[in-house]
Write a protein that holds these residues in place. Structure first.
Motif, short mmCIF file in Angstrom:
data_model
loop_
_atom_site.label_atom_id
_atom_site.label_comp_id
_atom_site.label_asym_id
_atom_site.label_seq_id
_atom_site.Cartn_x
_atom_site.Cartn_y
_atom_site.Cartn_z
N ASP A 83 -9.75 -2.38 -20.56
CA ASP A 83 -10.30 -3.06 -21.73
C ASP A 83 -10.21 -2.17 -22.97
N THR A 84 -10.48 -0.88 -22.77
CA THR A 84 -10.39 0.07 -23.89
C THR A 84 -8.97 0.12 -24.43
N VAL A 85 -7.99 0.17 -23.54
CA VAL A 85 -6.58 0.20 -23.96
C VAL A 85 -6.22 -1.08 -24.71
N GLU A 86 -6.62 -2.22 -24.15
CA GLU A 86 -6.29 -3.50 -24.77
C GLU A 86 -6.92 -3.63 -26.16
N GLY A 90 -4.93 -3.71 -29.74
CA GLY A 90 -5.17 -4.84 -30.63
C GLY A 90 -5.60 -4.38 -32.01
N ALA A 91 -6.47 -3.39 -32.07
CA ALA A 91 -6.92 -2.86 -33.35
C ALA A 91 -5.76 -2.24 -34.13
N SER A 92 -4.87 -1.57 -33.43
CA SER A 92 -3.70 -0.99 -34.08
C SER A 92 -2.84 -2.07 -34.70
N ASP A 93 -2.63 -3.16 -33.97
CA ASP A 93 -1.84 -4.28 -34.49
C ASP A 93 -2.50 -4.91 -35.72
N MET A 94 -3.83 -4.85 -35.78
CA MET A 94 -4.55 -5.46 -36.90
C MET A 94 -4.59 -4.57 -38.15
N GLY A 95 -4.10 -3.34 -38.03
CA GLY A 95 -4.06 -2.46 -39.18
C GLY A 95 -5.20 -1.46 -39.28
N TYR A 96 -5.98 -1.29 -38.23
CA TYR A 96 -7.04 -0.29 -38.24
C TYR A 96 -6.44 1.11 -38.32
N SER A 124 -1.60 5.83 -23.36
CA SER A 124 -1.56 4.41 -23.02
C SER A 124 -1.65 3.50 -24.25
N ILE A 125 -1.95 4.08 -25.41
CA ILE A 125 -2.10 3.26 -26.60
C ILE A 125 -1.02 3.61 -27.62
N LYS A 126 -0.76 2.68 -28.53
CA LYS A 126 0.32 2.89 -29.50
C LYS A 126 -0.17 3.39 -30.85
N GLY A 127 -1.48 3.36 -31.06
CA GLY A 127 -2.03 3.80 -32.33
C GLY A 127 -2.65 5.17 -32.24
N GLU A 128 -3.38 5.54 -33.31
CA GLU A 128 -4.01 6.85 -33.33
C GLU A 128 -5.44 6.77 -32.81
N LEU A 129 -5.94 7.91 -32.35
CA LEU A 129 -7.17 7.95 -31.58
C LEU A 129 -8.11 9.03 -32.08
N LEU A 151 -5.16 18.09 -27.92
CA LEU A 151 -4.31 18.09 -29.11
C LEU A 151 -2.92 18.65 -28.81
N GLU A 152 -2.87 19.61 -27.95
CA GLU A 152 -1.58 20.20 -27.58
C GLU A 152 -0.71 19.24 -26.79
N ASN A 153 -1.34 18.24 -26.18
CA ASN A 153 -0.61 17.31 -25.32
C ASN A 153 -0.46 15.91 -25.91
N ASN A 154 -1.11 15.63 -27.04
CA ASN A 154 -1.10 14.27 -27.59
C ASN A 154 -1.15 14.30 -29.11
#
Length: 301
Positions: A83-86, A90-96, A124-129, A151-154
């Motif tokens: 659910d967290t990934v989804e 979704g938030a990334s697609d919305m422009g967050y 697992s996600i396409k946006g920033e975290l 940070l060294e890995n992502n």
């Protein structure tokens, strides 16, 4: 550039579902007040009371109504990893700007498990975290060393909201992150000056729901290197900190104080936090009155 991000309250109807029209009033109040960004569905937003689909709809509503008038951050943490990934995607697609994810709560996590969780999530996600560290609610605190390893890995882990009672924890994280693109916000309003003096970027502070104009002036004065005014504005924020401890769920009290300030909203909170003692409200209102009176005197000088 330093910023104030508002972890916004959520307005509910009588069925404890988001009241979209009332939430528009909150958004307009905050934007008019001059906040730099809004964190939707953070702890102050009582995110635990919503289903995954309700969260999706609410995040979409925020993106559409704000229409790029203010930066948006999405609280997408859930006990269910998928659910967290989804929600994050979704938030990334919305422009967050980014998703802000609290670590899994209830079960205890050591540093190895925290690394595994955020490392897999980032991949697992396409946006920033942003990491959301809140040990008082999760029972664990991410260490500066674990943040550095993440940070060294992502490359898409770009920041943290550090809600800790000991601000030196944020300082140590900033030191470990010096060679990375990284943004560190304090999660407690009274740590703003400590945060920016430690190399941080500002605050994600709940009091900006009530007094966005004081927070706006604090951040503006800090960015303008007007240190005398920064200290005076920070002093006013410090004087409001007792509001957090007046009731077990400060979100309800904050809503009542926003109504007092003229925002026409329901004050309903999630069960069982939907009542507050009248004496507590009166004390909170009196404290707010004193601080606003001081602020008004300050800006007239």
């Amino acid at each position: 550039m330093y910023k104030i991000i508002t972890p916004v309250i959520t307005i509910f109807d009588e069925n404890e579902k988001p009241d979209y029209e009332a939430n528009k009033k909150v958004i307009d109040f905050l934007i008019k007040g001059g906040v730099d960004g809004i964190l939707v569905l953070g702890s102050t937003g009582e995110f635990t009371g919503l289903t995954k689909d309700e969260k999706k709809d609410f995040l979409k509503f925020y993106a559409e109504y704000t229409n790029k008038r203010v930066e948006l951050y999405a609280g997408t943490g859930s006990m269910n990893f998928n659910d967290t990934v989804e929600l994050s995607n979704g938030a990334s697609d919305m422009g967050y700007v980014a998703s802000m994810v609290i670590g899994p709560y209830y079960y205890g996590l050591d540093q190895e498990k925290l690394f595994i969780f955020y490392d897999k999530l980032a991949k697992s996600i396409k946006g920033e975290l942003y990491i959301y560290n809140f040990p008082a609610r999760t029972g664990h605190s991410i260490s500066p060393e674990t943040v550095k390893k993440l940070l060294e890995n992502n490359k898409n882990i770009i920041g943290i909201k550090d809600s800790v009672s000991e601000p030196n924890h944020t300082n140590l994280i900033c030191l470990k992150a010096e060679t990375h693109k990284f943004i560190a916000y304090s999660g407690f309003d009274d740590q703003f000056l400590y945060n920016i003096s430690s190399g941080g970027n500002g605050c994600i502070g709940g009091l900006s729901n009530i007094v966005p104009e004081i927070w706006r002036d604090l951040v503006k004065s800090a960015n303008n290197k007007d240190f005398d005014k920064s200290i005076r504005m920070s002093y006013l924020i410090h004087k409001l900190m007792p509001l957090y401890d007046m009731d077990s769920n400060f979100s309800l009290l904050f809503k009542k104080l926003m109504v007092y300030r003229g925002v026409d909203i329901s004050t309903k909170a999630i069960f069982p936090f939907n009542q507050v003692n009248d004496e507590i409200y009166i004390n909170a209102k009196n404290l707010l009155d004193k601080v606003i009176e001081e602020y008004d005197s300050e800006i007239k000088q």
